[in-house]
Design an enzyme around this catalytic site. Structure first.
Site, PDB file in Angstrom:
ATOM      1  N   ASP A 167       0.756  -1.251   0.000  1.00 44.74           N
ATOM      2  CA  ASP A 167       0.000   0.000   0.000  1.00 44.74           C
ATOM      3  C   ASP A 167       0.797   1.318   0.000  1.00 44.74           C
ATOM      4  OD1 ASP A 167      -1.615  -2.154   0.478  1.00 44.74           O
ATOM      5  OD2 ASP A 167      -2.824  -1.206   2.031  1.00 44.74           O
ATOM      6  N   GLU A 409       1.634  -9.443  11.887  1.00 49.66           N
ATOM      7  CA  GLU A 409       1.541  -9.030  10.482  1.00 49.66           C
ATOM      8  C   GLU A 409       2.922  -8.648   9.927  1.00 49.66           C
ATOM      9  OE1 GLU A 409      -1.234  -5.819  10.085  1.00 49.66           O
ATOM     10  OE2 GLU A 409      -1.347  -5.960   7.905  1.00 49.66           O
TER      11      GLU A 409
HETATM   12  C1  GLC Z   1      -3.227  -4.506   3.405  1.00 49.65           C
HETATM   13  C2  GLC Z   1      -1.957  -5.035   2.767  1.00 49.65           C
HETATM   14  C3  GLC Z   1      -2.301  -5.954   1.618  1.00 49.65           C
HETATM   15  C4  GLC Z   1      -3.194  -7.076   2.127  1.00 49.65           C
HETATM   16  C5  GLC Z   1      -4.426  -6.532   2.882  1.00 49.65           C
HETATM   17  C6  GLC Z   1      -5.188  -7.612   3.618  1.00 49.65           C
HETATM   18  O1  GLC Z   1      -3.932  -3.710   2.506  1.00 49.65           O
HETATM   19  O2  GLC Z   1      -1.126  -3.994   2.317  1.00 49.65           O
HETATM   20  O3  GLC Z   1      -1.137  -6.496   1.024  1.00 49.65           O
HETATM   21  O4  GLC Z   1      -3.603  -7.894   1.089  1.00 49.65           O
HETATM   22  O5  GLC Z   1      -4.036  -5.574   3.847  1.00 49.65           O
HETATM   23  O6  GLC Z   1      -4.346  -8.306   4.487  1.00 49.65           O
END
Ligand code: GLC
Length: 458
Positions: A167, A409
């Site tokens: 992101d 995470e």
């Molecule tokens: C965030 C992360 C992405 C992931 C999502 C759900 O947006 O950056 O990579 O898929 O969360 O875990």
């Protein structure tokens, strides 16, 4: 904690996040994410291959009629109407009728997950499995070329930072600040309204202030998302008006590997790929070279509109190792960056931006922390280029981080302190997969034992 205990811990995490047909990324999430589910299936294939297959088939529910696989498939529960409404996928004529989704995709990890599951099946089962998913996979790759490589140059473009799965990765945020930030967002920043808005944000359950997206960037992301929605996710309309369109290095590296896996699936079931697709796949491997900057000796993403490289180092710089299509000389240059203590050679690698980057923050989401999924991709690439010792060491430090703190995470690349969501599904799943290659203990105190074991090739 020994490996059996680690495995058990991972299984408990995955069971807790299991929603029957799919797995949520972590507690507090309600929907299914595309590349999360691929990584989850790669781990789950070991204990329960049928469940891993279900995870993938469940992703295919969300496929659009044009082949697009959305990054989110929404829960149909009443209480999630607001999330479904944010995207309104039904505005596109291609979206499925019976399920609400987002209108953008995520890195194409599907082919890899399909092949990894295939490795766990007998040959007749594998054939059936490949035959089941092949049409959807083929349609997805054809869509990526049709919509995302409009000039047939070989590289595919992304229209939102969420499509990279990384992101707030610096190359995207830098371009966002230069080209996109709408004036009203600038105003919010100047008047410090962002502090007030922060009180109302919904993605803060796991957030320590300053760790995830800044409020300003978050608002810009939602503003971009609304612009895509206003155009009903029609790519021609989007491309005719957008400046923030990027040929992302990490996405394209993963795509190159996915194409190789698609080729092997097609071969295994005796279905030749359409010649046009085959040619374009070959072109993509060669086109990666256009992202190489000889001066700084590394790969970068490229702005699709200006055709300029975005010379902002990030974890993406190492992912051509995973693509597997670069020369041994280039791979060696990337491994040098991986070893360099000022770049990616931290105590608990691999940081999502190099340590000497001005963006680096140890707990800064995709601006510093070490993540299991990018480590998994790099370990796989290292093995295929013959860097077994480097792959072993990286596997070991990765397992140590999780053994010390649990399935978080992400982790600080300098001292392994955990952050983000606890009990994160892909951390658990990829730990299971990495553990298969390293029998023995994975705790820091017994780390030396790990060195005695070699990592087997997949
Ligand atoms: C965030 C992360 C992405 C992931 C999502 C759900 O947006 O950056 O990579 O898929 O969360 O875990």
């Amino acid at each position: 904690m020994n490996n059996d205990e680690l495995l058990k811990q991972a299984e408990v995490v995955l069971a807790g996040n299991d929603r029957g047909d799919f797995t949520v990324p972590a507690e507090g999430y309600s929907h299914q994410w595309l590349w999360d589910s691929c990584f989850i299936a790669i781990g789950r294939r070991h204990g329960d291959t049928a469940r891993a297959q279900k995870e993938i088939l469940s992703l295919l529910r969300g496929q659009w009629a044009n082949g697009m696989l959305p990054n989110i498939i929404f829960s149909d529960k009443d209480e999630h109407r607001r999330d479904r409404n944010l995207w309104r996928s039904w505005l596109s004529p291609f979206a499925p009728d019976d399920v609400a989704t987002s209108g953008i995709t995520q890195p194409p990890m599907l082919a890899e997950a399909v092949v990894r599951i295939g490795e766990k099946l007998s040959s007749p089962e594998r054939r059936t499995w490949y035959q089941t998913v092949f049409p959807a996979l083929l349609a997805y790759h054809q869509w990526l070329y049709a919509e995302r490589d409009p000039h047939q140059e070989g590289l595919v473009l992304q229209i939102h930072p969420w499509e990279t799965g990384l992101d707030n990765t610096p190359p995207w945020i830098r371009e966002l600040h230069e080209h996109q930030l709408p004036s009203w967002i600038g105003l919010v920043g100047k008047t410090h309204l962002d502090k007030i808005i922060n009180h109302f944000r919904r993605d803060i359950h796991y957030k320590v202030p300053g760790e995830r997206l800044s409020t300003i960037d978050g608002l810009a992301f939602y503003s971009m998302q609304r612009r895509l929605r206003r155009k009903s996710y029609d790519i021609d309309k989007i491309l005719s008006h957008s400046l923030l369109v990027i040929e992302d290095l990490s996405f394209n590296s993963i795509f190159i590997r996915a194409n190789q896996q698609l080729r092997s699936i097609a071969k295994a079931i005796g279905k030749p790929l359409p010649p046009e697709l085959d040619e374009r796949m070959t072109k993509t491997e060669a086109a990666l070279d256009q992202l190489w900057d000889a001066y700084s000796a590394q790969y970068y993403s490229r702005n699709f509109v200006t055709h300029k490289l975005i010379k902002e180092p990030s974890i993406a710089a190492l992912l051509p190792l995973y693509a597997g299509s670069i020369t041994k000389e280039r791979a060696e240059q990337l491994v040098t960056m991986l070893r360099d203590e000022n770049q990616f050679g931290s105590a608990y690698p691999v940081p999502s931006v190099p340590l000497n980057s001005a963006w680096f923050k140890p707990h800064g989401y995709w601006q510093g922390p070490t993540w299991l999924n990018t480590n998994w991709l790099i370990i796989d690439g290292l093995k295929r280029y013959g860097y077994t010792a480097e792959a072993d060491t990286l596997t070991q430090t990765t397992l140590e981080m999780v053994a010390a703190s649990g399935c978080y995470e992400y982790f600080s690349p300098t001292d392994a302190t955990p952050a983000g969501a606890p009990n994160f599904s892909w951390t658990a799943a990829l730990m299971i997969d990495l553990l298969q290659a390293v029998p023995g203990q994975a705790t820091p105190s017994t780390a030396s034992q790990l060195e005695k074991h070699s990592v087997s090739q997949h």
